[in-house]
Design an enzyme around this catalytic site. Structure first.
Site, PDB file in Angstrom:
ATOM      1  NE  ARG A  82      -2.764   0.934   3.505  1.00 28.12           N
ATOM      2  CZ  ARG A  82      -3.285   0.621   4.788  1.00 28.12           C
ATOM      3  NH1 ARG A  82      -4.448   0.234   4.407  1.00 28.12           N
ATOM      4  NH2 ARG A  82      -2.651   0.918   5.742  1.00 28.12           N
ATOM      5  CE  LYS A 184      -2.175   4.737   7.233  1.00 31.85           C
ATOM      6  NZ  LYS A 184      -3.294   5.414   7.859  1.00 31.85           N
ATOM      7  CD  GLU A 220     -11.456   5.842   4.456  1.00 31.43           C
ATOM      8  OE1 GLU A 220     -11.001   5.092   5.233  1.00 31.43           O
ATOM      9  OE2 GLU A 220     -11.142   6.220   3.416  1.00 31.43           O
TER      10      GLU A 220
HETATM   11  N1  PLP Z   1      -9.176   4.370   6.486  1.00 33.62           N
HETATM   12  C1  PLP Z   1      -8.231   5.534   6.850  1.00 33.62           C
HETATM   13  C2  PLP Z   1      -8.349   6.733   6.331  1.00 33.62           C
HETATM   14  C3  PLP Z   1      -7.068   5.204   7.652  1.00 33.62           C
HETATM   15  O1  PLP Z   1      -6.227   6.015   7.948  1.00 33.62           O
HETATM   16  C4  PLP Z   1      -6.852   3.809   8.113  1.00 33.62           C
HETATM   17  C5  PLP Z   1      -5.757   3.244   8.817  1.00 33.62           C
HETATM   18  O2  PLP Z   1      -4.854   3.026   8.455  1.00 33.62           O
HETATM   19  C6  PLP Z   1      -7.885   2.699   7.821  1.00 33.62           C
HETATM   20  C7  PLP Z   1      -8.866   3.106   6.934  1.00 33.62           C
HETATM   21  C8  PLP Z   1      -7.711   1.487   8.203  1.00 33.62           C
HETATM   22  O3  PLP Z   1      -6.714   0.868   7.327  1.00 33.62           O
HETATM   23  P1  PLP Z   1      -5.888  -0.371   7.881  1.00 33.62           P
HETATM   24  O4  PLP Z   1      -6.717  -1.421   8.451  1.00 33.62           O
HETATM   25  O5  PLP Z   1      -4.925  -0.806   7.012  1.00 33.62           O
HETATM   26  O6  PLP Z   1      -5.152   0.041   9.133  1.00 33.62           O
HETATM   27  C1  COI Z   2      -3.984   3.545  11.466  1.00 40.08           C
HETATM   28  O1  COI Z   2      -4.973   2.935  12.159  1.00 40.08           O
HETATM   29  O2  COI Z   2      -2.775   2.905  11.469  1.00 40.08           O
HETATM   30  C2  COI Z   2      -4.234   5.053  11.072  1.00 40.08           C
HETATM   31  O3  COI Z   2      -3.441   5.339  10.469  1.00 40.08           O
HETATM   32  C3  COI Z   2      -5.258   5.748  11.542  1.00 40.08           C
HETATM   33  C4  COI Z   2      -4.872   6.870  12.125  1.00 40.08           C
HETATM   34  C5  COI Z   2      -6.002   7.712  12.720  1.00 40.08           C
HETATM   35  C6  COI Z   2      -4.107   6.605  13.369  1.00 40.08           C
END
Ligand code: PLP
Ligand code: COI
Length: 342
Positions: A82, A184, A220
């Site tokens: 990612r 991200k 989201e």
């Molecule tokens: N959506 C956003 C905007 C995020 O910042 C995060 C955190 O990483 C997620 C979703 C969840 O992603 P993940 O499950 O890969 O941490």
């Molecule tokens: C994560 O879940 O790793 C994120 O980057 C989300 C953030 C709001 C801490």
């Protein structure tokens, strides 16, 4: 390994400086070998691309102590992939995916004393990130970059842990169609600060963003994807090109189908249908699975039947199975767990 003497159960989701971090530099078209350093500061040009034009992206994953005392992390290869996507979209050089995983492993190994013990409720949050470090005054990509990984022990993202939260439908947009919502990028989070401060001031825990084009579909929150459970027990997850493809959400979908025998739908979710779901939750590395009890839509409340006291029963099953896999007491699918220390 002697652990640091921290009160693991009350550390909260905060930055705490640890002993060592990984740094690699990109210059003249190539990454250097990278090294561990105890210097927690960054010195860059006042005109660095990251400071002027927000050329930066990051990742987030966690390391866990398992019941038998190993330290592991969860699907770091997906974070590496990612981050590579984020870099390509932001005209940044990709940090090789295998080296990304090595850097994560090295950084956790150098900070084992900070990995919270099994059962403490805390975990070690790992933050890989990259930024343009040389001077750019015209709007163009930097030529030099730094890739870094630091770690910090954390507790639950939402105070109260597994207690249901209240969110509001947000009038600000998170991501434009064909924009950067699916990566991200730091800029996605900068723009979310005003809406989240406002949400907190008004007594809400988070914002529910709708699609910017039609404002009819669920996207989201600022830092997590949504999961919904229908009254007949189907897991529904919103599909959109402008939400971040959460690794937690993708893992929950697999767990629902292959461990719990649930039906799963990954499809556009209209806000109008949200009132009919039985359970709602947020999922992400930081959020894990956080139940949503109530959504405020401009004064009109949607109260899920699961209530404000505890997680709904299906969400709980998903939570227990996912965290059981992460903490090592439920067998993981092939390749999900990277052992960092035996
Ligand atoms: N959506 C956003 C905007 C995020 O910042 C995060 C955190 O990483 C997620 C979703 C969840 O992603 P993940 O499950 O890969 O941490
Ligand atoms: C994560 O879940 O790793 C994120 O980057 C989300 C953030 C709001 C801490």
């Amino acid at each position: 390994m002697e652990k640091k003497n921290l009160d693991w159960s009350s550390i909260g989701f905060n930055y705490r400086q640890t002993d060592a971090r990984f740094v690699a530099n990109y210059k003249n078209g190539a990454w250097d070998e990278g090294t561990m350093t105890d210097d927690a500061t960054v010195v860059i040009s006042e005109c660095a691309g990251v400071l002027q034009y927000a050329q930066t992206c990051f990742e987030g994953l966690k390391a866990y102590t398992t019941e038998d005392g190993k330290v592991v992390c969860f699907r770091p290869d997906l974070n590496a992939a990612r981050m590579a996507d984020s870099c390509r979209r932001l005209e940044m050089p990709v940090y090789p995916e295998d080296k990304f995983v090595d850097a994560v492993v090295k950084t956790v190994q150098a900070n084992l004393a900070y990995v919270p013990p099994f059962g403490s409720g805390a975990t070690l949050y790992i933050r890989p990130y990259m930024f343009g470090s040389d001077a750019v005054i015209g709007v163009k990509p930097s030529e030099e970059y730094q890739f870094r990984v630091f770690v910090t022990p954390v507790g639950p993202y939402f105070q109260g842990g597994a207690k249901p939260i209240t969110i509001r439908v947000c009038d600000y947009d998170r991501a434009a169609p064909h924009g950067t919502g699916h990566i991200k990028a730091g800029l996605n989070y900068a723009m979310s600060l005003y809406p989240i401060v406002e949400a907190h001031r008004l007594g809400y825990d988070e914002n529910m963003y709708l699609d910017a084009a039609t404002r009819t579909k669920v996207e989201e929150t600022g830092g997590a994807n949504f999961i919904f459970i229908t009254k007949d027990g189907t897991l529904v997850t919103p599909k959109s090109d402008s939400i971040l493809p959460s690794i937690t959400r993708r893992s929950i979908v697999y767990v629902a189908e292959h461990y719990l025998g649930m039906k799963v739908e990954h499809r556009p979710v209209y806000f109008d249908e949200v009132k009919d779901f039985a359970e709602c939750g947020l999922c992400g590395t930081a959020a894990v699975i956080s139940p949503v009890g109530k959504i405020d839509d401009h004064g009109k409340e949607i109260c899920f039947p699961s209530g404000m006291d505890e997680m709904g029963p299906v969400t709980k099953k998903l939570y227990d199975t996912l965290t059981g896999i992460q903490m090592g007491h439920i067998e993981a699918p092939e390749g999900w767990i990277k052992v960092i220390s035996e």
